[in-house]
Design a protein around this motif. Sequence first.
Motif, short mmCIF file in Angstrom:
data_model
loop_
_atom_site.label_atom_id
_atom_site.label_comp_id
_atom_site.label_asym_id
_atom_site.label_seq_id
_atom_site.Cartn_x
_atom_site.Cartn_y
_atom_site.Cartn_z
N GLY A 157 1.26 -1.29 0.24
CA GLY A 157 0.01 -0.14 0.12
C GLY A 157 1.22 1.18 0.11
N SER A 158 1.64 1.15 0.15
CA SER A 158 2.96 2.04 0.47
C SER A 158 3.96 2.45 -1.11
CB SER A 158 4.30 1.98 1.63
OG SER A 158 5.04 1.19 1.40
N LYS A 159 3.07 1.39 -1.50
CA LYS A 159 4.28 1.05 -2.95
C LYS A 159 3.95 1.46 -4.28
CE LYS A 159 8.77 -1.06 -1.57
NZ LYS A 159 9.87 0.16 -1.57
N PHE A 160 2.34 1.23 -3.97
CA PHE A 160 1.55 0.89 -5.64
C PHE A 160 0.25 1.48 -5.02
CE2 PHE A 160 4.48 -3.35 -5.22
CZ PHE A 160 4.95 -2.85 -6.34
N PRO A 161 -0.19 1.79 -6.21
CA PRO A 161 -1.83 2.37 -5.85
C PRO A 161 -2.95 1.34 -5.35
CG PRO A 161 -1.00 2.46 -8.15
CD PRO A 161 0.07 1.87 -7.69
N ARG A 162 -3.66 2.20 -4.12
CA ARG A 162 -4.12 1.11 -3.10
C ARG A 162 -5.21 0.77 -3.78
NH1 ARG A 162 -2.35 5.08 2.43
NH2 ARG A 162 -0.34 5.09 1.54
N LYS A 163 -6.21 1.50 -4.54
CA LYS A 163 -6.60 1.50 -5.72
C LYS A 163 -6.87 -0.33 -5.85
CE LYS A 163 -8.49 3.18 -9.37
NZ LYS A 163 -9.26 3.83 -10.11
N ALA A 182 -25.04 -19.19 0.29
CA ALA A 182 -24.07 -18.14 0.68
C ALA A 182 -22.98 -18.01 -0.46
CB ALA A 182 -23.93 -18.07 2.04
N PHE A 183 -22.44 -19.32 -0.40
CA PHE A 183 -20.95 -19.29 -1.04
C PHE A 183 -20.91 -18.65 -2.36
CE2 PHE A 183 -20.87 -23.41 1.08
CZ PHE A 183 -20.65 -23.22 2.37
N VAL A 184 -22.36 -18.83 -3.27
CA VAL A 184 -22.13 -17.50 -4.68
C VAL A 184 -22.33 -16.63 -4.26
CG1 VAL A 184 -23.82 -17.86 -6.49
CG2 VAL A 184 -23.32 -20.06 -6.10
N MET A 185 -23.11 -15.98 -3.25
CA MET A 185 -23.26 -15.23 -2.88
C MET A 185 -22.48 -14.10 -2.46
SD MET A 185 -27.11 -14.59 -1.40
CE MET A 185 -27.44 -13.46 -1.24
N ASN A 186 -21.01 -14.69 -2.11
CA ASN A 186 -20.75 -14.18 -1.39
C ASN A 186 -18.97 -13.93 -2.93
OD1 ASN A 186 -18.25 -13.12 -0.04
ND2 ASN A 186 -17.69 -15.26 0.92
N ALA A 187 -19.35 -15.22 -3.88
CA ALA A 187 -18.53 -14.93 -5.41
C ALA A 187 -19.00 -13.53 -5.83
CB ALA A 187 -18.74 -15.66 -5.59
N ILE A 188 -20.49 -13.58 -5.69
CA ILE A 188 -20.87 -12.07 -6.12
C ILE A 188 -20.23 -10.98 -5.87
CG2 ILE A 188 -22.97 -10.91 -6.86
CD1 ILE A 188 -23.55 -13.90 -7.64
N SER A 189 -20.38 -10.74 -4.57
CA SER A 189 -20.48 -9.55 -3.51
C SER A 189 -18.88 -9.58 -4.23
CB SER A 189 -20.43 -9.91 -2.35
OG SER A 189 -19.12 -10.85 -1.96
N PHE A 190 -17.74 -9.82 -4.07
CA PHE A 190 -16.69 -9.26 -4.46
C PHE A 190 -16.67 -9.07 -5.85
CE2 PHE A 190 -14.74 -13.27 -0.90
CZ PHE A 190 -14.30 -11.95 -0.25
N MET A 191 -16.87 -9.24 -6.71
CA MET A 191 -16.96 -8.34 -8.30
C MET A 191 -17.70 -6.80 -7.88
SD MET A 191 -15.33 -10.68 -10.11
CE MET A 191 -15.78 -9.56 -11.57
N VAL A 192 -19.20 -7.44 -7.38
CA VAL A 192 -19.41 -5.80 -7.13
C VAL A 192 -18.22 -4.86 -6.57
CG1 VAL A 192 -21.33 -4.65 -6.65
CG2 VAL A 192 -21.83 -6.87 -7.09
N ALA A 193 -18.03 -5.27 -5.35
CA ALA A 193 -17.24 -4.40 -4.72
C ALA A 193 -16.04 -3.73 -5.51
CB ALA A 193 -16.72 -5.42 -3.35
N ALA A 194 -15.52 -5.13 -6.34
CA ALA A 194 -14.74 -4.48 -7.71
C ALA A 194 -14.55 -3.05 -7.92
CB ALA A 194 -13.56 -5.90 -7.37
N LEU A 195 -16.35 -3.35 -8.69
CA LEU A 195 -15.84 -2.77 -9.87
C LEU A 195 -16.51 -1.26 -9.27
CD1 LEU A 195 -18.93 -4.95 -12.04
CD2 LEU A 195 -17.28 -3.40 -12.24
N LEU A 196 -16.87 -1.40 -7.77
CA LEU A 196 -17.49 0.40 -7.15
C LEU A 196 -16.03 1.01 -6.18
CD1 LEU A 196 -20.60 -0.81 -4.46
CD2 LEU A 196 -20.22 0.78 -6.49
N ILE A 197 -15.29 -0.05 -5.94
CA ILE A 197 -12.95 0.63 -6.49
C ILE A 197 -12.92 1.03 -7.41
CG2 ILE A 197 -11.38 -0.13 -4.54
CD1 ILE A 197 -12.03 -1.87 -3.44
N TYR A 198 -13.16 0.70 -7.99
CA TYR A 198 -12.38 1.17 -9.32
C TYR A 198 -12.81 2.46 -9.71
CZ TYR A 198 -10.98 1.54 -14.66
OH TYR A 198 -10.38 1.08 -15.72
#
Length: 428
Positions: free
Chosen positions: A73-79, A173-189
Amino acid sequence: MSNQTAIAIFKAQKGYSRLFTAGLINGIGDRFTSVAVLALVLQLTGSGMAVGISLGVRLLPYLFLAPLGGVLGSKFPRKYIMIATDVLRVPVALTFLWVDGEDKLWLLYIASFLLAAGEAIYSPVRKSSIPLLVTKDSLLTVNGLEQLMSGCVLILGALSGGVVSMWFGPEAAFVMNAISFMVAALLIYGIDIPQNTNRVNEDKRKIGSPDKLKTKVDRQQKTSKTRALWILISGSITLQVIFGYELLVPMLNGLDNVLISVYAVQEFEAGDIGVGAFYAALGIGLSLSFFAGRYVTKGLLGVAIGGLMIDDFLLMSISVSNHFTMVFMLYILLSFAGGTGNACLDTLVMRETPSAMQPVIFGLLSAVGNTLLGLSMLVAGWLLEWMEPRALGFAGGAGFSIIAILLAGYALIRSKKSGEFTAPWKVF
């Protein structure tokens, strides 16, 4: 701190509002998996040891990877670090779909370890990004919002995760967790996170003599990172107490993390719904702790230490209660005290640490706290083979008073020697 202030922050700081939303979605999905995994382990084995292992392996990666996350985090873009860890966790989250018997528990443990490895890198990078997205004056409010987010994750993720796991099976529950990771990545982008800041005056802050601090911070630029880190911590009683907190408190928190599921499933025979309800109670308490911030303007360190004394009483009360509703209410109060203290500690770290060093500091704190928490969970699972859950819970609760006394005593003794402040409850 107030609702209006929080709303103003969301409107003015679009970057943080996206980071908050991503954390909320990411956390809810991950909590779905956590509840489903705990229930699945207990159904397959009925063993407290297996519960301890499943929880412990999720925290052991923090020992090595949380500091790595801080360095990255101190060397590369945190996003892009956060996006990468989210995307890479998608296939790992789906691995749990293949766990269909006790002979596949090894796969569950590996997948849990890998998910935790991603979170170990993600967490310090995310937390150190917060001061880059908001103003200094709003840090306490924002850290209160972080506790509110954690509370919403527990309420929505744990309770609904228990319902989903019971009605549709853990696979959903496991499938929904996988989907949540993708949605979160799009928001952070969509977030623009500065890699470095020029807030020199803000970085040159520490309790004690301002001139002494400025000299030490300036010297950090000419020394190795290890030396700079040592200068920073050795010159701040507040940071020393916080590190002491992270060394001692997790040793007992691990017991509570294992016992909350054992209480629900074995003591009250409430199954998945019971596990979800107790975690939802923790979420309610964390959410309510956000509103306590309006009454906390000074003495942040004292508030955190005082919260340990309250935890002592509440945990011992939980261990002797035979009423599900009463335990539910006690968990709300327990989480309320803990959430208020956590917001205070995070704010102090952000105030005490130069922005460039915050990823490293948060990485170290995460590594120390979560590694000890994981080891404590493993020990708790082993102790449950020999002790009654309620006896273990009572003993763990009593330990928080000892820790609070040790931390307060250290702060008082050091303050008298240095003359930097008079008592922990008067810090900031």
